[in-house]
Every structure is written in structure tokens, then in C-alpha cells.
Design an enzyme around this catalytic site. Structure first.
Site, PDB file in Angstrom:
ATOM      1  N   LYS A  54       0.925  -1.357   0.121  1.00 39.53           N
ATOM      2  CA  LYS A  54      -0.081  -0.105  -0.055  1.00 39.53           C
ATOM      3  C   LYS A  54       1.083   1.295  -0.078  1.00 39.53           C
ATOM      4  O   LYS A  54       0.545   2.362  -0.731  1.00 39.53           O
ATOM      5  CB  LYS A  54      -0.951   0.064   1.230  1.00 39.53           C
ATOM      6  N   GLN A  98      -4.610  -1.085   9.480  1.00 38.08           N
ATOM      7  CA  GLN A  98      -4.640  -2.629   8.981  1.00 38.08           C
ATOM      8  C   GLN A  98      -5.365  -3.563   9.865  1.00 38.08           C
ATOM      9  O   GLN A  98      -5.199  -3.581  10.764  1.00 38.08           O
ATOM     10  CB  GLN A  98      -3.136  -2.956   8.550  1.00 38.08           C
ATOM     11  N   ASP A 121     -11.283   3.624   4.245  1.00 37.24           N
ATOM     12  CA  ASP A 121     -11.478   2.123   3.979  1.00 37.24           C
ATOM     13  C   ASP A 121     -13.118   2.152   4.068  1.00 37.24           C
ATOM     14  O   ASP A 121     -13.736   1.075   3.450  1.00 37.24           O
ATOM     15  CB  ASP A 121     -11.390   1.195   5.324  1.00 37.24           C
TER      16      ASP A 121
HETATM   17  N1  GUN Z   1      -7.152  -6.332   6.252  1.00 38.16           N
HETATM   18  C1  GUN Z   1      -7.394  -7.050   5.008  1.00 38.16           C
HETATM   19  N2  GUN Z   1      -8.321  -6.349   3.895  1.00 38.16           N
HETATM   20  C2  GUN Z   1      -8.170  -5.202   4.635  1.00 38.16           C
HETATM   21  C3  GUN Z   1      -8.721  -3.792   4.094  1.00 38.16           C
HETATM   22  O1  GUN Z   1      -9.191  -3.628   2.859  1.00 38.16           O
HETATM   23  N3  GUN Z   1      -8.437  -2.843   5.018  1.00 38.16           N
HETATM   24  C4  GUN Z   1      -8.000  -2.894   6.257  1.00 38.16           C
HETATM   25  N4  GUN Z   1      -7.817  -1.876   7.080  1.00 38.16           N
HETATM   26  N5  GUN Z   1      -7.451  -4.101   6.842  1.00 38.16           N
HETATM   27  C5  GUN Z   1      -7.607  -4.993   6.043  1.00 38.16           C
END
Ligand code: GUN
Length: 297
Positions: A54, A98, A121
Site C-alpha cells: 500500500k 490494517q 476504508d
Molecule cells: N485487512 C484485509 N483487508 C483489509 C482492508 O481492506 N482494509 C484494512 N484496513 N485491513 C484489511
């Protein structure tokens, strides 16, 4: 007949190119880069890989990446204080914590501390509510990416029968809301659904998001249907000691029946990060009080 492959990797690449152009425009007009903060608590191996990619993708798009790592035993107060500081920081347009978090931290408490206007998100209840009532907000990245792929292939989705398998807050529920907003007739199926194969067989659009390797079989699919496979499951490969990635759909079987299908890997996966960058850029434009034409990305 073999189903057309929906190339999420290629679509995501194009989307990231459009985002980079708009990010450069944002920087030229404001004198600063759009900023995305990513918070990782603990040492979970998969999460570390996701967070690294990311951050890399954010920088490649011409945006600023702020990475914050806390130890696995970090207290709730410490994490909430960090989120509070990011909420107040004008250089930070989007915040992502995350998931999953270590067990001693309550995900809902943490998510609800993120400012809804920086919640790229789309997990905050305010954004879930905005999606449910059709107000502008942030939509979770994976389901939004799925809708982009569907519309790219099918054009209008109006009137189509869609079955979403899975009811998570991150994928299944927002996916159903998005398909409803596109005027599909939506069924949400889950582990307690009776006669699941029959339910899926009615669908023009199947979205599988259950996390069970190759659960959806070829004879569950209506001939010509469009299949979106959100699953990413690691299973043993034929060669001893090796593993391979498979989706929630039995790809080989489904290919013989479906009209189009996303492969795993290379289908939905690459869309998630691209849409995260999109959401961060949308946040930056909104936070700066600037219009961003919705059709641009
Ligand atoms: N863990 C797995 N997928 C995601 C996501 O799309 N966002 C976040 N914050 N954590 C994740």
C-alpha cells in the site's frame, strides 16, 4: 466454450494511471501532496506485506505515504491517541488501520475513532450508513473494485439478478448495497442459506466472498453468468512442500459455464489497492474543498 477472463490487473493499472494524473493536478493546485496514513499494529506477516505494498503504491501514484507501526502489545489508549493525531493532521487526507488487530484491541472502537471524512476504508458506521441511504461517503475498497469490473464488462447492471455469497462488513454487506444501488435484484447468501447451489444458479452476477477454497462449483453457475471471485485462499499444490492461491470458486469448472470470470490471482486482488488510492485522492480533494469529477476515476 470458455469464459472470458476479467483482467483486474490491467483495469487496476489503468485506474492507477488516472489517479496519478489527478494526484499531480492536486499537488499543482494546492502545493502539497495528497496524504495517506497506514497504521499497522503487531507483526502479522500477511499484514506487513499488504502495508508495504500500500505504501509503495501510494508513493508511485505521487501521493505522500505515512506509515505508523506499533508493537503487538500496544495499548488501546496509545492507538487511539495516534488516530487522534492523524485526524488532526492537515497533511493526512486518509487513514487506514490494517486489520486484523491483535485480539486485545476492539476493532469497532478503533474504527469509530477515525474521522469519517478520512476513513478511506469505508468501515466507519457513518460511512456504512451513508452507503445504505445513498449519500456520498467512502465505500469499502474491495466491493467498489468489484462493481467497477462488473460495470466495465456489462455496462448497466439494472434489473440483473445478483447473488452475493458472504455477509462480512468488509465485502458482503457493502457489495450488496452497491449492487442494489445499481438496481440489481440482490440476494445475500451465507453459511446458513438453504439450497445454496440453487440460489446461486439463479444469478446473472455471482460474487463469492466466503474464504472457502473452490467452494462454488461449475454446476452452481447459470450459463453465461458473470462471476466475481473475491476469495484468496492458500492451499497445498500438487508438488510437495509448495502452495498455490485459489479463489472461492472452482475456476476450472466455472470457466466452462460462466460468460466471464475473474481469475485468482489477477482478478479482484489488484483492484483493492487501486481503489484505496482512489478513495485517498477523493478524500484529499474533498478535504481541500475542491471538486473532483466522479466520472474521472
Ligand atoms: N485487512 C484485509 N483487508 C483489509 C482492508 O481492506 N482494509 C484494512 N484496513 N485491513 C484489511
Amino acid at each position: 466454450m470458455s469464459a472470458e477472463r476479467i483482467d483486474g490487473k490491467a483495469y487496476a493499472l489503468g485506474l492507477r494511471g488516472r489517479i496519478a494524473t489527478l494526484a499531480a493536478d492536486f499537488t499543482a493546485r494546492t502545493g502539497r501532496k495528497a496524504g495517506l496514513a497506514v497504521v499497522l499494529v503487531g507483526e502479522d506477516a500477511a499484514s506487513q506485506v499488504y502495508v508495504r505494498s500500500k505504501g509503495k503504491a501510494t508513493v508511485e501514484a505521487g501521493m505522500a505515504s505515512f506509515e505508523h507501526r506499533l508493537p503487538a502489545d500496544a495499548g488501546e489508549a496509545e492507538l487511539l491517541a495516534l488516530i487522534g493525531a492523524l485526524n488532526a493532521d492537515p497533511a493526512v487526507d486518509g487513514i487506514l488501520v490494517q486489520l486484523p488487530l491483535p485480539a486485545h484491541l476492539d476493532e469497532q472502537t478503533v474504527i469509530s475513532t477515525i474521522s469519517p471524512d478520512k476513513d478511506v476504508d469505508g468501515f466507519h458506521v457513518t460511512n456504512a450508513g451513508r452507503l445504505a441511504v445513498g449519500q456520498p461517503g467512502f465505500v469499502p475498497c474491495t466491493p467498489l473494485g468489484c462493481v467497477m469490473l462488473l460495470k466495465d464488462r456489462l455496462g448497466s447492471l439494472s434489473g440483473m439478478d445478483a447473488v452475493v455469497i458472504g455477509r462480512s462488513n468488509i465485502v458482503g454487506k457493502p457489495m450488496a448495497q452497491l449492487l442494489l444501488a445499481e438496481s440489481c435484484t440482490v440476494t445475500i447468501a451465507h453459511s446458513r442459506t438453504r439450497d445454496l447451489a440453487d440460489v446461486v444458479r439463479r444469478a446473472d452476477i455471482v460474487v463469492a466472498a466466503v474464504g472457502r477454497p473452490e467452494m462454488v462449483k461449475g454446476d452452481w453457475i447459470k450459463p453465461g453468468a458473470t462471476v466475481i471471485d473475491v476469495g484468496i485462499n492458500r492451499v497445498d499444490a500438487a508438488e510437495p512442500g509448495k502452495t498455490r492461491l485459489v479463489g472461492d470458486v472452482d475456476f476450472g469448472e466455472a470457466c466452462a459455464v460462466a460468460g466471464a470470470i475473474t481469475p485468482v490471482p489477477g482478478g479482484v486482488g489488484p483492484m483493492t489497492i487501486a481503489v484505496l488510492l482512489r478513495n485517498a485522492l477523493v478524500a484529499a480533494f474533498r478535504n481541500a474543498g475542491m471538486a473532483l469529477p466522479a466520472e474521472a476515476i
